[in-house]
Design a protein around this motif. Structure first.
Motif, PDB file in Angstrom:
ATOM      1  N   MET A 144       0.866  -1.181   0.000  1.00 13.80           N
ATOM      2  CA  MET A 144       0.000   0.000   0.000  1.00 13.80           C
ATOM      3  C   MET A 144       0.901   1.228   0.000  1.00 13.80           C
ATOM      4  N   THR A 145       1.395   1.606  -1.173  1.00 15.67           N
ATOM      5  CA  THR A 145       2.325   2.735  -1.186  1.00 15.67           C
ATOM      6  C   THR A 145       2.180   3.529  -2.469  1.00 15.67           C
ATOM      7  N   PHE A 146       2.544   4.808  -2.382  1.00 16.04           N
ATOM      8  CA  PHE A 146       2.631   5.585  -3.609  1.00 16.04           C
ATOM      9  C   PHE A 146       4.060   6.054  -3.831  1.00 16.04           C
ATOM     10  N   ASN A 147       4.988   5.357  -3.191  1.00 10.97           N
ATOM     11  CA  ASN A 147       6.395   5.689  -3.393  1.00 10.97           C
ATOM     12  C   ASN A 147       6.919   4.912  -4.598  1.00 10.97           C
ATOM     13  N   PRO A 148       7.280   5.622  -5.673  1.00 13.97           N
ATOM     14  CA  PRO A 148       7.662   4.936  -6.913  1.00 13.97           C
ATOM     15  C   PRO A 148       8.968   4.160  -6.795  1.00 13.97           C
ATOM     16  N   LEU A 149       9.738   4.413  -5.729  1.00 13.97           N
ATOM     17  CA  LEU A 149      11.017   3.726  -5.627  1.00 13.97           C
ATOM     18  C   LEU A 149      10.865   2.327  -5.039  1.00 13.97           C
ATOM     19  N   GLU A 150       9.637   2.016  -4.548  1.00 15.46           N
ATOM     20  CA  GLU A 150       9.463   0.723  -3.910  1.00 15.46           C
ATOM     21  C   GLU A 150       9.079  -0.357  -4.901  1.00 15.46           C
ATOM     22  N   SER A 151       9.277  -1.580  -4.436  1.00 17.65           N
ATOM     23  CA  SER A 151       8.851  -2.733  -5.210  1.00 17.65           C
ATOM     24  C   SER A 151       7.373  -2.956  -4.897  1.00 17.65           C
ATOM     25  N   ILE A 152       6.547  -3.142  -5.927  1.00 13.30           N
ATOM     26  CA  ILE A 152       5.106  -3.265  -5.715  1.00 13.30           C
ATOM     27  C   ILE A 152       4.581  -4.466  -6.494  1.00 13.30           C
ATOM     28  N   GLN A 153       3.253  -4.640  -6.501  1.00  8.93           N
ATOM     29  CA  GLN A 153       2.668  -5.615  -7.409  1.00  8.93           C
ATOM     30  C   GLN A 153       1.392  -5.024  -7.990  1.00  8.93           C
ATOM     31  N   THR A 154       1.203  -5.197  -9.285  1.00  2.00           N
ATOM     32  CA  THR A 154      -0.026  -4.699  -9.902  1.00  2.00           C
ATOM     33  C   THR A 154      -1.062  -5.818  -9.929  1.00  2.00           C
ATOM     34  N   MET A 155      -2.292  -5.420 -10.262  1.00  3.34           N
ATOM     35  CA  MET A 155      -3.368  -6.408 -10.321  1.00  3.34           C
ATOM     36  C   MET A 155      -3.046  -7.487 -11.351  1.00  3.34           C
ATOM     37  N   THR A 156      -2.571  -7.063 -12.513  1.00  2.00           N
ATOM     38  CA  THR A 156      -2.285  -8.045 -13.562  1.00  2.00           C
ATOM     39  C   THR A 156      -1.150  -8.974 -13.162  1.00  2.00           C
ATOM     40  N   ALA A 157      -0.116  -8.402 -12.547  1.00  2.00           N
ATOM     41  CA  ALA A 157       1.028  -9.224 -12.170  1.00  2.00           C
ATOM     42  C   ALA A 157       0.619 -10.259 -11.119  1.00  2.00           C
ATOM     43  N   PHE A 158      -0.298  -9.850 -10.235  1.00  2.40           N
ATOM     44  CA  PHE A 158      -0.776 -10.814  -9.245  1.00  2.40           C
ATOM     45  C   PHE A 158      -1.490 -11.980  -9.920  1.00  2.40           C
ATOM     46  N   ILE A 159      -2.327 -11.663 -10.904  1.00  4.06           N
ATOM     47  CA  ILE A 159      -3.077 -12.722 -11.589  1.00  4.06           C
ATOM     48  C   ILE A 159      -2.107 -13.723 -12.230  1.00  4.06           C
ATOM     49  N   VAL A 160      -1.065 -13.198 -12.853  1.00  2.00           N
ATOM     50  CA  VAL A 160      -0.070 -14.087 -13.460  1.00  2.00           C
ATOM     51  C   VAL A 160       0.579 -14.953 -12.390  1.00  2.00           C
ATOM     52  N   GLN A 161       1.000 -14.303 -11.325  1.00  2.05           N
ATOM     53  CA  GLN A 161       1.726 -15.018 -10.283  1.00  2.05           C
ATOM     54  C   GLN A 161       0.886 -16.170  -9.731  1.00  2.05           C
ATOM     55  N   LEU A 162      -0.390 -15.864  -9.458  1.00  2.00           N
ATOM     56  CA  LEU A 162      -1.218 -16.894  -8.849  1.00  2.00           C
ATOM     57  C   LEU A 162      -1.544 -18.007  -9.845  1.00  2.00           C
ATOM     58  N   SER A 163      -1.772 -17.633 -11.116  1.00  2.00           N
ATOM     59  CA  SER A 163      -2.126 -18.691 -12.078  1.00  2.00           C
ATOM     60  C   SER A 163      -0.952 -19.621 -12.337  1.00  2.00           C
ATOM     61  N   LEU A 164       0.270 -19.120 -12.167  1.00  2.00           N
ATOM     62  CA  LEU A 164       1.433 -19.976 -12.413  1.00  2.00           C
ATOM     63  C   LEU A 164       1.783 -20.824 -11.196  1.00  2.00           C
ATOM     64  N   GLY A 165       1.249 -20.454 -10.031  1.00  2.00           N
ATOM     65  CA  GLY A 165       1.582 -21.158  -8.801  1.00  2.00           C
ATOM     66  C   GLY A 165       0.843 -22.478  -8.694  1.00  2.00           C
ATOM     67  N   GLU A 166       0.852 -23.050  -7.501  1.00  2.00           N
ATOM     68  CA  GLU A 166       0.271 -24.389  -7.357  1.00  2.00           C
ATOM     69  C   GLU A 166      -1.057 -24.369  -6.636  1.00  2.00           C
ATOM     70  N   THR A 167      -1.662 -23.209  -6.583  1.00  2.00           N
ATOM     71  CA  THR A 167      -2.957 -23.082  -5.917  1.00  2.00           C
ATOM     72  C   THR A 167      -4.000 -23.932  -6.640  1.00  2.00           C
ATOM     73  N   PRO A 168      -4.712 -24.801  -5.900  1.00  2.00           N
ATOM     74  CA  PRO A 168      -5.685 -25.685  -6.561  1.00  2.00           C
ATOM     75  C   PRO A 168      -6.865 -24.904  -7.139  1.00  2.00           C
ATOM     76  N   HIS A 169      -7.284 -25.313  -8.350  1.00  2.00           N
ATOM     77  CA  HIS A 169      -8.440 -24.711  -8.994  1.00  2.00           C
ATOM     78  C   HIS A 169      -9.661 -24.809  -8.107  1.00  2.00           C
ATOM     79  N   GLY A 170     -10.467 -23.771  -8.103  1.00  2.00           N
ATOM     80  CA  GLY A 170     -11.730 -23.818  -7.370  1.00  2.00           C
ATOM     81  C   GLY A 170     -11.605 -23.403  -5.916  1.00  2.00           C
ATOM     82  N   SER A 171     -10.364 -23.316  -5.411  1.00  2.00           N
ATOM     83  CA  SER A 171     -10.211 -22.896  -4.015  1.00  2.00           C
ATOM     84  C   SER A 171     -10.477 -21.403  -3.891  1.00  2.00           C
ATOM     85  N   LEU A 172     -10.672 -20.976  -2.649  1.00  2.00           N
ATOM     86  CA  LEU A 172     -10.899 -19.561  -2.396  1.00  2.00           C
ATOM     87  C   LEU A 172      -9.730 -18.745  -2.930  1.00  2.00           C
ATOM     88  N   GLU A 173      -8.501 -19.217  -2.665  1.00  2.00           N
ATOM     89  CA  GLU A 173      -7.308 -18.503  -3.101  1.00  2.00           C
ATOM     90  C   GLU A 173      -7.311 -18.336  -4.626  1.00  2.00           C
TER      91      GLU A 173
END
Ligand code: ATP
Ligand code: MG
Lengths: 256, 314
Positions: free
Chosen positions: B252-281
């Motif tokens: 939760m930051t507006f400091n451009p020097l920090e490392s962040i995550q965007t909505m799209t990047a999160f979607i990629v990260q989670l879809s590539l992970g091992e989270t089981p389909h259909g789970s809440l996660e």
């Protein structure tokens, strides 16, 4: 000082690339009068007119040789700023071309870019009055200029041009897109503006030239040689007893 | 008018061949009609399909996590313990990168468009336009590594404490990436402004810059705004570049020097992970995706509204 000349054209030639559009024109434009330029289509009337405010500079490949002396100063001399010339030699075009802005902003446009220091609203009102448009638009000043009729738009363009107090106003067939009533209004306006300004008008309409102008230039072209001024003199004389056969043929309708 | 002429032409044909052609022509035009309609339908059906699938899967998520918690929570940790589903850090990351990109692309894009439409001689325009198109055609993964391996190290010389993954370099490079979009649509809008308006301004003693800024740009404003909106939607939805260069730390930051995550990047990260389909996660993907979809939709609606509100007609 009416009767004196304001512009002196000396040996003016002009080319679009390799095509020569004006040939060795020399004449003087009288101050505070209406000068008409007539001639068949394509003979170079617009080109000639656009030499007076260096509008041809905007066309790639256009070239001018000779002199146009405005109050004795050659506007084509090196170092002359064309925007400076254009703020002293205004122009009204064939098709009304108001900016897609409010009526007020249209008239104020030239004042603003020229850094006008006085009271803007007063200057706008007086320009609209002089263009015989004030009574029709005084309650619509902040409405779009495009809502006006063609004739009103053209008078707005005249108001826009006179707002910056030019010495000369160039008009390129200003009535050709208008109906007869609107045309008469503009012609009346031209006559009254000639008290304060020098007007040069291009027209296709010989009756119009006869009605509004004091002096007339007749231009023509021969085969592929455009841009020849055949005859230049007081309008009444040029129409009553033309000296040149080509002028006579044109004004009696045997040509063009 | 054209149609009228065509009919007149048809009528002039001798009756014999025309009668013979009639049946086949009729069938052909019917066929073409349905074929074209089918193609048009395809895109509508796709959009609908996406909305329905997003909605239905997101509903699964919102049965367990309240919309309120999702929209106002400031901690995003769907696969950590304790779990937390506040989407604001992802939104902040997305907006941060988008704002930086806009700050680069808008001025440079408009300036480019003004240069191309008002200043550049034909010769120069013929070189610059294709170069811009090439820029627009570079795969986004290349931009990602450009940000990571070139821009970030350069920026670290200025900000030594900055991480190699950061919002600033991703945003700057994203800005470069969308410049062609802003400039080419804006330029088209500016070229459509009639020459007579420019001449009117020149005749009043305006300089080239005054003509551009006071006549051309205002008259082309609706097109320029459309260009911005399209470019910003693109920036919000852009995925590869931010996945590579902006980091994977929802913050939760507006400091451009920090490392962040965007909505799209999160979607990629989670879809590539091992989270089981259909789970809440796993269903968080659809909740975030739905929000992303709504954000771009609102932007487009806003764009239409602004365009209508500010349009200068000519
Ligand atoms: N931008 C241009 N480039 C090249 N040639 C041009 C250009 N503008 C005009 N010409 C040519 O110069 C000649 C004179 O044109 P101009 O427009 O001055 O004629 P005109 O007398 O005003 O005609 P009209 O009465 O039809 O307006 C014409 O032969 C025209 O084809
Ligand atoms: Mg002409």
């Amino acid at each position: 000082m009416p009767g004196s000349s304001i512009i002196e054209v000396k040996g003016l030639n002009m080319w679009y690339g390799n095509f020569q559009a004006l040939r060795n024109i020399s004449l003087t434009i009288p101050r505070h009068q209406v000068t008409a330029v007539i001639g068949p289509s394509g003979c170079g009337k617009s080109t000639f007119l656009r030499c007076f405010n260096r509008m041809n500079d905007l066309i790639p490949g256009a070239r001018v040789a000779g002199q146009v002396l405005f109050d004795g100063q050659d506007i084509y001399a090196p170092g002359v700023d064309p925007t400076e010339i254009r703020s002293r030699v205004g122009m009204v075009f064939q098709k009304p071309n108001p900016f897609p802005k409010s009526i007020f902003d249209n008239v104020a446009f030239g004042l603003r870019i020229n850094g006008y220091q006085g009271n803007l609203a007063e200057a706008v009102e007086s320009s609209l009055r002089r263009a015989a448009l004030w009574d029709e638009v005084k309650d619509l000043l902040h409405k779009s200029a495009l809502a006006l009729s063609g004739g009103q738009q053209q008078r707005l363009c005249i108001a826009r041009a006179i707002a910056i107090e030019p010495a000369v106003i160039l008009m390129d067939e200003p009535c050709s897109a208008l109906d007869p009533v609107a045309t008469l209004k503009i012609e009346d306006l031209m006559r009254s503006l000639a008290e304060d300004y020098t007007i040069i008008i291009v027209t296709h309409n010989m009756q119009q030239a006869a009605r509004v102008s004091d002096t007339t230039a007749f231009m023509t072209m021969e085969e592929d040689r455009a841009g020849i001024v055949v005859e230049y003199g007081p309008t009444s004389e040029l129409f009553a007893n033309p000296k040149d056969k080509r002028t006579e043929d044109y004004i009696t309708g045997r040509f063009g | 008018m054209k149609r009228h002429l065509a009919e007149a032409g048809d009528a002039a044909l001798p009756p014999g061949p025309r009668a013979m052609r009639g049946g086949w022509q009729h069938l052909e035009s019917k066929l073409v009609h349905w074929l074209l309609f089918g193609c048009a339908l395809l895109s509508i059906a796709t959009t609908l399909g996406i909305v329905v699938s997003l909605l239905s899967q997101a509903l699964g998520f919102f049965r367990e996590v309240s919309i309120w918690e999702f929209l106002t929570g400031t901690r995003w940790a769907p696969i950590l313990v304790p779990q937390s589903f506040g989407v604001l850090p992802l939104v902040a990351g997305t907006l941060l990168v988008t704002v930086i990109a806009a700050a680069v692309a808008m001025p440079v894009g408009i300036a480019t468009a003004i240069f191309l439409s008002e200043y550049a001689p034909d010769r120069v325009r013929r070189i610059i336009k294709p170069s811009l198109e090439i820029l627009a055609g570079i795969p986004t993964v290349v931009y990602g590594y450009f940000a990571l391996t070139l821009i970030s190290p350069l920026l670290q010389k200025v900000f030594p404490d900055m991480l190699i993954f950061n919002a600033l370099s991703a945003g700057l490079v994203m800005g470069l990436m969308i410049i062609p979009m802003v400039s080419s649509i804006s330029e088209d809008a500016m070229l459509a402004v009639p020459r007579s308006l420019r001449e009117g301004a020149y005749a009043l003693g305006a300089t080239r810059l005054e003509v551009a800024l006071r006549v051309t740009v205002p008259a082309a404003l609706s097109g320029i705004i459309a260009a911005f909106i399209l470019a910003l939607s693109r920036a919000i939805g852009e995925t590869m570049l931010v996945t590579i260069a902006a980091g994977a730390t929802p913050k939760m930051t507006f400091n451009p020097l920090e490392s962040i995550q965007t909505m799209t990047a999160f979607i990629v990260q989670l879809s590539l992970g091992e989270t089981p389909h259909g789970s809440l996660e796993y269903n968080t993907i659809f909740a975030v995706g739905l929000l992303l979809f709504l954000m771009t939709l609102v932007m487009n609606l806003l764009g239409h509204w602004v365009v209508r509100r500010w349009q200068e007609r000519y």
